[in-house]
Design an enzyme around this catalytic site. Structure first.
Site, PDB file in Angstrom:
ATOM      1  CG  ASP A 161      -1.783   1.446   1.065  1.00  0.00           C
ATOM      2  OD1 ASP A 161      -2.360   1.774   0.215  1.00  0.00           O
ATOM      3  OD2 ASP A 161      -1.733   2.018   2.130  1.00  0.00           O
ATOM      4  CE  LYS A 187      -3.564   3.201   5.060  1.00  0.00           C
ATOM      5  NZ  LYS A 187      -3.522   3.691   3.498  1.00  0.00           N
TER       6      LYS A 187
HETATM    7  N1  URA Z   1      -6.740   6.864   2.615  1.00  0.00           N
HETATM    8  C1  URA Z   1      -5.967   5.929   2.549  1.00  0.00           C
HETATM    9  O1  URA Z   1      -5.424   5.441   3.494  1.00  0.00           O
HETATM   10  N2  URA Z   1      -5.902   5.282   1.267  1.00  0.00           N
HETATM   11  C2  URA Z   1      -6.598   5.952   0.371  1.00  0.00           C
HETATM   12  O2  URA Z   1      -6.542   5.417  -0.881  1.00  0.00           O
HETATM   13  C3  URA Z   1      -7.418   7.111   0.550  1.00  0.00           C
HETATM   14  C4  URA Z   1      -7.315   7.679   1.693  1.00  0.00           C
END
Ligand code: URA
Length: 433
Positions: A161, A187
């Site tokens: 990510d 996450k």
């Molecule tokens: N927050 C995130 O962690 N990821 C996104 O894609 C958008 C907002």
């Protein structure tokens, strides 16, 4: 398997298999798939979407791209929150110490700014020497010892990510339901909390432009978060104008500290109190909303919430003297008022335009490698529903240079629209799902 076939398949709007998604995520994380091919696939996903199975596969592959934390030894529940992004959204800085000072452990991994929306990590780093990149061991220990830790995405947790988030930002592939849902939920899975409250924003300053998109995003994320003892709640909120009065990292840190002392703009207060109540409920607190709200105000008014923030900052290496004396934080060298050419009630204040101006000032990134300037931003003086006299100050621009300042002043003016009739202030929370 090969990446070109995968890109082509998605470009044609066809579904990807779990294996193909896993192959992409692993290959990109390890550096075997270059940025330009990953960018092509992400853009194809952005344009053609993904179904729920693909979103789940993408989330799991990203969550498993690094270490996953087990926080079950800290408490039966660890509550986390996340916002899908907004302009002027400093809510995490405010609610995390409030909740921790009410005895609910907070373990949160935050992102950097993305597109026009700011990131909590950039705001935390406005406290000189605050370390967002502590080790996972330290992160866990801080939660055990003081009940709170706020960190950036380390390379050990959901590294896929981290790379994808930065790349999306630089190729305009941000406002996509599958990409946002998988980014956030991967996450959350990797970071080990089992209860999460999501602030799903919509409007000009959010990635979702209307309520129906925001509901779809909330539904996609709720469907991912299934399992024993996992609880989730989505607060859908409007982001037509910036939240609170400040946009820009140090300015937002200052507003967050003022909020911890009890001074909050109405819209910010509504989001803060709603999110806190939902977080406490997910932590199995059975009191009524009114009782919970009283407890929240109590930790604010007694200074407990502010002291929890100080404790957090110190624990993560910062010099807390800056939080006690906000004047010590480094300010932008140029501060220019924006004076209104019109008279009337503010009927619109575009969060999108203000977000873009803040990027131009250097508060956000145009490219993933860009350094940001934490001092710069916009401090609003008038918001929707306020009355403005001709010549009155609408906002202050905090800039690093006077170059282009006249142009920026005009841009800030163009973010405002006026009405000769009184405009009612609107609530920001739309619903809770
Ligand atoms: N927050 C995130 O962690 N990821 C996104 O894609 C958008 C907002």
């Amino acid at each position: 398997m090969n990446i070109i076939e995968i890109i082509e398949q998605k470009r044609q709007g066809r579904e990807l298999t779990g294996e193909q998604i896993e192959y992409f995520i692993q290959g990109y994380t390890k550096g075997e798939i270059p940025d330009y091919q990953a960018a092509a696939l992400l853009m194809a996903i952005c344009l053609n979407g993904m179904n729920q199975e693909e979103i789940l596969a993408m989330t799991m592959a990203m969550a498993n791209s690094g270490e996953t934390l087990d926080l079950s030894d800290i408490s039966d529940y660890v509550v986390d929150k996340h916002s899908t992004g907004g302009v002027g959204d400093k809510v995490t800085l405010i609610i995390s110490p409030i909740i921790a000072s009410l005895g609910v452990p907070i373990a949160k991994m935050s992102g950097r700014g993305l597109g026009i929306t700011g990131g909590t990590v950039d705001k935390l780093q406005s406290i000189p020497a605050y370390r967002t990149d502590i080790s996972i061991e330290e992160f866990k220990n801080n939660v055990k010892e003081i009940g709170i830790s706020l960190i950036s995405q380390t390379f050990d947790l959901a590294p896929a990510d981290k790379k994808i988030y930065a790349l999306r930002d630089s190729i305009s592939a941000v406002d996509s339901i599958p990409l946002i849902a998988s980014s956030i939920m991967s996450k959350k899975m990797a970071a080990g909390a089992n209860r999460i409250v999501l602030d799903v924003t919509y409007g000009s300053g959010a990635f979702m432009k209307n309520v129906s998109q925001a509901k779809k995003l909330a539904k996609a994320m709720k469907e991912i978060w299934q399992g024993k003892d996992k609880k989730i709640c989505c607060v859908i909120s409007k982001m037509e104008q910036p939240l609170g009065y400040s946009v820009g990292n140090t300015l937002e840190l200052i507003e967050a500290v003022q909020a911890l002392h009890g001074q909050m703009a109405e819209d910010l207060k509504e989001v803060v109190i709603t999110m806190c109540i939902q977080m406490l409920k997910l932590a199995d607190r059975k009191e009524s909303d009114a009782q919970l709200e009283n407890e929240i105000w109590e930790v604010i008014h007694t200074g407990k919430a502010f002291h929890k923030f100080v404790e957090l900052a110190q624990k993560q290496g910062a010099d807390a003297a800056y939080l006690y004396d906000l004047n010590r934080l480094e300010k932008a060298p140029i501060i220019v008022p924006v004076l209104s050419d019109e008279k009337g009630w503010v009927k619109a204040l575009s969060a999108e335009k203000i977000g873009k101006i803040s990027i131009e000032l250097g508060a956000g990134r145009k490219n993933k490698e860009d350094e940001i300037d934490r001092r710069v931003g916009i401090l609003l003086n008038k918001k929707m529903g306020d009355f403005v006299e001709n010549g009155e100050c609408l906002a202050y621009i905090h800039a690093s240079t006077a170059e282009k300042i006249d142009e920026l002043v005009e841009k800030v003016k163009s973010a405002y629209a006026f009405s000769s009739k009184e405009v009612a202030k609107e609530n920001v929370i739309y619903t809770i799902l």
